[in-house]
Scaffold this motif. Structure first.
Motif, PDB file in Angstrom:
ATOM      1  N   PHE A 183       0.963  -1.274   0.225  1.00 51.77           N
ATOM      2  CA  PHE A 183       0.167   0.051  -0.041  1.00 51.77           C
ATOM      3  C   PHE A 183       0.825   1.092  -0.044  1.00 51.77           C
ATOM      4  CE2 PHE A 183      -2.188   3.533   1.662  1.00 51.77           C
ATOM      5  CZ  PHE A 183      -3.225   3.460   1.197  1.00 51.77           C
ATOM      6  N   LEU A 197     -12.112 -12.239  -6.409  1.00 49.61           N
ATOM      7  CA  LEU A 197     -13.132 -13.301  -6.983  1.00 49.61           C
ATOM      8  C   LEU A 197     -12.705 -14.428  -7.853  1.00 49.61           C
ATOM      9  CD1 LEU A 197     -16.437 -13.608  -6.518  1.00 49.61           C
ATOM     10  CD2 LEU A 197     -16.367 -12.849  -9.095  1.00 49.61           C
ATOM     11  N   ILE A 200      -5.164  -0.111  -1.886  1.00 46.63           N
ATOM     12  CA  ILE A 200      -5.358  -1.324  -1.434  1.00 46.63           C
ATOM     13  C   ILE A 200      -5.728  -2.458  -2.214  1.00 46.63           C
ATOM     14  CG2 ILE A 200      -7.037  -2.352   0.204  1.00 46.63           C
ATOM     15  CD1 ILE A 200      -5.930  -1.152   2.380  1.00 46.63           C
ATOM     16  N   LEU A 207      -8.957 -11.614   6.269  1.00 49.18           N
ATOM     17  CA  LEU A 207      -8.481 -10.432   5.464  1.00 49.18           C
ATOM     18  C   LEU A 207      -8.810  -9.068   6.121  1.00 49.18           C
ATOM     19  CD1 LEU A 207      -7.353  -9.101   2.927  1.00 49.18           C
ATOM     20  CD2 LEU A 207      -9.750  -9.205   1.965  1.00 49.18           C
ATOM     21  N   PHE A 208     -10.098  -9.008   6.760  1.00 49.82           N
ATOM     22  CA  PHE A 208     -10.386  -7.670   7.208  1.00 49.82           C
ATOM     23  C   PHE A 208     -10.126  -7.587   8.841  1.00 49.82           C
ATOM     24  CE2 PHE A 208     -14.778  -9.222   8.250  1.00 49.82           C
ATOM     25  CZ  PHE A 208     -15.071  -8.691   9.656  1.00 49.82           C
ATOM     26  N   ILE A 268      -5.027  -0.416   9.390  1.00 49.35           N
ATOM     27  CA  ILE A 268      -5.584   0.856   9.579  1.00 49.35           C
ATOM     28  C   ILE A 268      -5.295   1.292  10.983  1.00 49.35           C
ATOM     29  CG2 ILE A 268      -7.907   2.224   9.713  1.00 49.35           C
ATOM     30  CD1 ILE A 268      -8.743   0.304   7.361  1.00 49.35           C
ATOM     31  N   LEU A 300     -11.739  -1.713  14.218  1.00 51.05           N
ATOM     32  CA  LEU A 300     -11.714  -1.067  12.929  1.00 51.05           C
ATOM     33  C   LEU A 300     -12.679   0.111  13.043  1.00 51.05           C
ATOM     34  CD1 LEU A 300     -10.673  -1.303  10.020  1.00 51.05           C
ATOM     35  CD2 LEU A 300     -12.793  -2.507   9.420  1.00 51.05           C
ATOM     36  N   PHE A 349      -7.716  -5.593  -2.470  1.00 51.41           N
ATOM     37  CA  PHE A 349      -8.386  -6.635  -1.785  1.00 51.41           C
ATOM     38  C   PHE A 349      -8.292  -7.927  -2.196  1.00 51.41           C
ATOM     39  CE2 PHE A 349     -10.846  -2.234  -1.524  1.00 51.41           C
ATOM     40  CZ  PHE A 349     -11.133  -2.700  -0.305  1.00 51.41           C
ATOM     41  N   PHE A 386      -7.092  -6.097   7.530  1.00 52.82           N
ATOM     42  CA  PHE A 386      -7.336  -4.646   7.473  1.00 52.82           C
ATOM     43  C   PHE A 386      -7.232  -3.760   8.669  1.00 52.82           C
ATOM     44  CE2 PHE A 386      -9.539  -5.506   3.430  1.00 52.82           C
ATOM     45  CZ  PHE A 386      -8.420  -5.444   2.532  1.00 52.82           C
ATOM     46  N   LEU A 400     -10.302  -9.282  -8.583  1.00 54.78           N
ATOM     47  CA  LEU A 400      -9.393 -10.074  -8.805  1.00 54.78           C
ATOM     48  C   LEU A 400      -9.414 -11.237  -7.606  1.00 54.78           C
ATOM     49  CD1 LEU A 400      -6.757 -10.136 -10.672  1.00 54.78           C
ATOM     50  CD2 LEU A 400      -5.625  -8.755  -8.862  1.00 54.78           C
ATOM     51  N   ILE A 440      -2.405   3.597   7.831  1.00 53.31           N
ATOM     52  CA  ILE A 440      -2.398   2.698   6.530  1.00 53.31           C
ATOM     53  C   ILE A 440      -0.955   3.254   5.944  1.00 53.31           C
ATOM     54  CG2 ILE A 440      -3.657   4.492   4.993  1.00 53.31           C
ATOM     55  CD1 ILE A 440      -5.570   1.963   4.274  1.00 53.31           C
ATOM     56  N   PHE A 487     -13.479  -6.155  14.027  1.00 53.61           N
ATOM     57  CA  PHE A 487     -14.361  -4.995  13.238  1.00 53.61           C
ATOM     58  C   PHE A 487     -14.726  -3.974  14.199  1.00 53.61           C
ATOM     59  CE2 PHE A 487     -18.708  -3.548  11.986  1.00 53.61           C
ATOM     60  CZ  PHE A 487     -18.449  -3.254  10.999  1.00 53.61           C
ATOM     61  N   ASP A 533     -15.341 -10.298  14.862  1.00 54.19           N
ATOM     62  CA  ASP A 533     -16.329  -9.072  15.437  1.00 54.19           C
ATOM     63  C   ASP A 533     -15.729  -8.034  16.189  1.00 54.19           C
ATOM     64  OD1 ASP A 533     -18.085 -10.723  13.946  1.00 54.19           O
ATOM     65  OD2 ASP A 533     -19.371 -11.376  15.524  1.00 54.19           O
ATOM     66  N   PHE A 571     -10.682  -6.015  -6.111  1.00 54.23           N
ATOM     67  CA  PHE A 571     -11.956  -6.908  -5.593  1.00 54.23           C
ATOM     68  C   PHE A 571     -12.201  -7.752  -6.631  1.00 54.23           C
ATOM     69  CE2 PHE A 571     -16.807  -6.826  -4.998  1.00 54.23           C
ATOM     70  CZ  PHE A 571     -16.611  -7.552  -3.803  1.00 54.23           C
TER      71      PHE A 571
END
Lengths: 336, 269, 291
Positions: free
Chosen positions: C29, C106, C35, C224-225, C232, C273, C37, C228, C104, C236, C270, C267, C102
């Motif tokens: 980054f 998938l 970013i 992944l998140f 963050i 985050l 994904f 993230f 990519l 970042i 999250f 959670d 994003f």
């Protein structure tokens, strides 16, 4: 009634529902530039709330759990779906749209989607967890005395009318001063703010309207196919909607319609009945997703405006006073 | 564009008092104070890194000051968010041309008009005739403004397809369209050819004559001397001097900090 | 033995996995300024390749892992050159690059699912014996994860501070325009960064698979998140911030699992985050002068 006719009618319903998704994402991304990677989540919220409200009260001992169970009619349950999708959209927007950077926004939407996916899957008491809702009563069948086939035909009408209304309002929004201000935010958020546009409020409005469209599409989906489970709204499904909008043409609702016909109906249906390769039933869906992904990236690379580009605003559809009109005509003649 | 309205020339429209803003320990703006008179055309000059652009961002609400106060039109606007400040008639432009690229030139102007009732969701969706009626007035006004800036022929082009010079003109036309009371231009002439500098200078002067107070950050001292009636000199995040150009030439501090090295090569950046 | 100490130990292990993955994401980054994904897919690729090399192909585990890591790096370089660079070169809107990564993710997920199938996998090596270190309790595998992560962090630090490549990466991260005019071969630095990012993702994937024992093609995306959140939290694009963020997120999620149940670990991430985004979006270590 011929099964081909019923099959085609089913496709038309899907087509209409995907149009609604396309309009919703277009309002968020095409108008306001919001990267919503959890779009399908709001479809699910609308769908589940519709389903749980339309279902009768859960049967004790049936091992099938869900909230509400109110046996509500179609319009009431739809309204609940709309309110729910809009409220969840507002909540996500409250977090995501505070930050101006688009990558934060994308992260928060994606993370919220994953979170809601997990919550709905794990909390069995909400909407029966990973099994999902089943046996949602098809609307109007009792009142209009419809059978399985005539219901499909009738639903073409229902979804078509709702889709047409939503298309009409999406276009009206695009042309309105509000839509114009949203597009200014999309083009350059700092400059829009410097000219007095409240970017947070504008993007929030676009976000919530888009989520409401998603919720309506979700409610129609579950009303039509009578079931909804987490497997039906994974991140891959969001991507199909992104692909149809961007391949069709972002910023243009007609583009969303073209894209939903090509990507969601023609391509998906054409590959649905291919025989399983090597005995792996998942291979065809996997390949389909890969092709959709590649198509999307190729489109962005070589035709970023999509198949049907965003139209230029023509203000001269607005009646002007004779003074200005004379001058405009004069310039056209002279070739200013 | 309203006709020249009588303005209370001489009374301050903008006052900065001991404004401070640092980035990671570096004080980009370090106790900056100055005042701008209503109806004046003021240049904000100073060497690179003097903090001019930061001051513009602080006044316009794009950044929040760490300390100090900013008063605009008698109201304290310290720390108020940018769209609110713009709503009060304080409009700023950006250093680089930042047009709304995928909107037509005409749309670029129409969209910035303030107080459009069609920006409410209710009116946008349910009162299309009201929106059209307002749009008609705005479109006519925008056409007038574009004519004045010689952009009539480019009206229906995407703003992103214009030449660099035309984008500068659109920037200025757009600012006029928003009917500012105080207009802050951040290097409106950076990187444009001499002929266009004269043209832009003329437009800026006429804005001021029409009652708009103008502050411009500018490196080109020749044009500053020609059109601006006041000058604010900044160095190292502070106000070094204020006054008229001829006075400042005799101010040895200013000459040393800035003019001495810059006057010989005024237009080169 | 206190459950708190135990979960603190788990926290260190999770933090090590997160450190590997978030530093890889953050380096990329910093240099390229967008970013990725699809990063989760690279974690999954690391696990699955190692599985293939060590199970069906019977290589020793260390060799399989050692081969996997550079392969992940190469895949990252190829993906960057073929798919992403054309968009970067065209310039314009960052949004499209995000959509491309994003998409990519998938594509890569589905390729892996088509190639490896939807079942669960596990490595031939187990977790090893339980070892007691003071109040902590670790398996051998967990100690190896912590050790490797610590070594890699030191390595990244040395790379950034002592080598020409590392200095060039930092220069590009601080000011890309200046870096270009000051004679830095930005193409080579970008490619090296993607290689490094892919390698770190591969290593993180292997570490994750060792720790969770049983994994599937989506296990990388599941983390992944949380990654993230760590990135963050650290600010970042800030490599050292990412290390710190990984430590905080790793420990907090594991310790909180004691109180709220382990199903809600992500959670908690999250929640962190969200709080960071609302309260301190620039992260713990804000970028100097980036305003």
């Amino acid at each position: 009634m011929s099964p081909i006719l019923v099959y085609l009618a089913t496709l038309v319903v899907y087509f209409f529902i995907y149009n609604i998704f396309g309009f919703g994402l277009n309002i968020q991304f095409g108008y306001a530039g919001i990267l919503d990677f959890a779009f399908i989540t709001f479809m699910a919220v609308g769908g589940y709330l519709y389903g749980a409200a339309a279902l009768p009260h859960e049967t004790p001992g049936s091992q099938i759990y869900y909230v509400l169970g109110l046996s509500w009619s179609f319009p009431l349950a739809l309204l609940l779906g709309i309110l729910g999708a809009g409220a969840v959209g507002a909540l996500v927007g409250l977090i995501a749209l505070k930050r101006l950077r688009s990558d934060y926004l994308a992260i928060v939407t994606l993370a919220s989607g994953t979170l809601i996916y997990g919550v709905i899957g794990n909390f069995t008491r909400l909407f029966d967890g990973w099994e999902g809702l089943m046996g949602v009563p098809q609307p109007f069948t009792g009142a209009l005395n419809l059978n399985a086939n005539t219901f499909v035909l009738f639903f073409v009408l229902v979804s078509g009318v709702i889709m047409a209304i939503l298309w009409f309002f999406a276009n009206r929004l695009y042309r309105s001063p509000l839509g114009r201000a949203m597009r200014a935010v999309r083009e350059d958020i700092d400059v829009a703010e410097a000219y007095g546009k409240n970017a947070f409020k504008l993007r929030m409005t676009a976000m919530v309207i888009g989520c409401i469209y998603a919720g309506i599409g979700g409610a129609l989906t579950i009303a039509f196919i009578t079931a909804l489970a987490p497997a039906g709204w994974s991140t891959g499904e969001t991507f199909v909607i992104w692909a149809l909008l961007l391949i069709g043409g972002r910023g243009n609702n007609l583009g969303a319609v073209v894209g939903s016909f090509l990507v969601a109906v023609l391509f998906t249906e054409a590959t649905r009945y291919l025989p399983a390769i090597g005995g792996n039933p998942n291979l065809i869906p996997d390949l389909r997703n890969i092709v959709i992904g590649v198509l999307l990236i190729v489109t962005l690379r070589f035709r970023p405006q999509g198949l049907v580009p965003e139209p230029k605003t023509n203000f001269f559809a607005v009646p002007l006073t004779s003074r200005v009109l004379r001058r405009v005509r004069h310039e056209e003649v002279v070739g200013a | 564009m309203p006709e020249a309205t009588p303005v209370d020339r001489g009374t301050p429209i903008l006052q900065l008092d001991q404004v401070v803003r640092s980035f990671g320990g570096v004080r980009a703006v370090d106790g900056c104070s100055f005042s701008i008179d209503r109806g004046s055309l003021t240049a904000l000059i100073g060497p690179n890194g003097a903090g001019k652009s930061t001051v513009v961002n602080l006044v316009a609400g794009a950044l929040k000051p760490d300390a100090g106060s900013i008063v605009y039109g008698g109201v304290d606007i310290t720390g108020v968010v940018s769209h609110r400040i713009a709503g009060r008639g304080l409009i700023r432009t950006f250093q680089l041309s930042r047009e709304f690229a995928r909107m037509t030139v005409l749309e670029n102007l129409v969209v910035v008009a303030r107080g459009q009732s069609g920006e409410s969701l209710f009116n946008a969706l349910l009162r299309p005739r009201l929106c059209r009626r307002e749009d008609r007035v705005l479109v006519e006004r925008a056409i007038d403004v574009l004519d004045r800036f010689g952009l009539a022929a480019q009206r229906d082009m995407y703003a992103g397809d214009l030449s660099g010079g035309q984008k500068r003109l659109v920037e200025l036309a757009r600012a006029v369209m928003s009917e500012p009371e105080l207009l802050i231009l951040d290097e409106p002439m950076a990187g444009v050819n001499p002929a266009l500098i004269d043209l832009l200078g003329g437009h800026i002067e006429s804005l001021c004559r029409n009652g708009i107070t103008v502050v411009m950050v500018e490196h080109n001292l020749e044009i500053v001397e020609r059109i601006c009636d006041h000058v604010v000199v900044m160095a190292l995040g502070r106000t070094l001097a204020t006054g008229v150009m001829s006075d400042l030439r005799s101010n040895s501090e200013v000459v040393r900090a800035y003019l001495g090295e810059r006057l010989d090569e005024p237009t080169v950046r | 033995m206190s459950i708190l100490w135990l979960s603190l130990g788990f926290g260190l292990v999770t933090a090590s996995i997160l450190a590997l993955s978030s530093v890889g994401l953050s380096l990329q980054f910093g240099v390229t300024n967008y970013i990725n994904f699809a990063y989760g897919a690279f974690l999954s690729l690391g696990m699955l390749l190692t599985w293939t090399l060590t199970r069906p192909l019977h290589l020793p585990f260390w060799l399989g892992a050692a081969l996997t890591i550079p392969i992940c790096g190469l895949v990252a370089v190829v993906v960057d050159r073929v798919v992403l660079e054309p968009f970067v070169r065209r310039g314009g809107n960052l949004l499209y690059l995000l959509i491309v990564t994003f998409g990519l993710s998938l594509i890569l997920d589905n390729i892996m699912q088509a190639a490896w199938g939807v079942g669960f996998f596990r490595f031939a090596v187990g977790q090893g014996a339980d070892l007691h270190l003071g109040p902590f309790q670790f398996t051998v595998a967990q100690l190896v994860i912590i050790g490797v992560a610590a070594a890699v962090m030191v390595g990244v630090h040395l790379l950034l501070t002592r080598t020409r490549l590392g200095k060039a990466m930092r220069a590009m991260s601080d000011n890309p325009a200046l870096a270009r005019v000051s004679g830095i071969d930005t193409k080579r630095v970008t490619m090296s960064t993607w290689f490094l990012s892919g390698c770190l993702a591969g290593a993180a994937g292997i570490a994750l698979a060792l720790n969770i024992v049983s994994f599937q093609t989506t296990s990388g995306d599941d983390l992944l998140f949380v990654v993230f959140a760590a990135v963050i939290l650290g600010g970042i694009g800030q490599t050292y911030g990412a290390m710190l963020g990984a430590l905080v997120i790793g420990v907090v999620t594991e310790v909180s699992a004691v109180y709220v149940g382990s199903a809600y670990k992500s959670d908690v991430a999250f929640l962190i985050l969200v709080v960071v985004l609302l309260v301190r979006p620039q992260g713990l270590i804000p970028a100097l002068g980036k305003a």
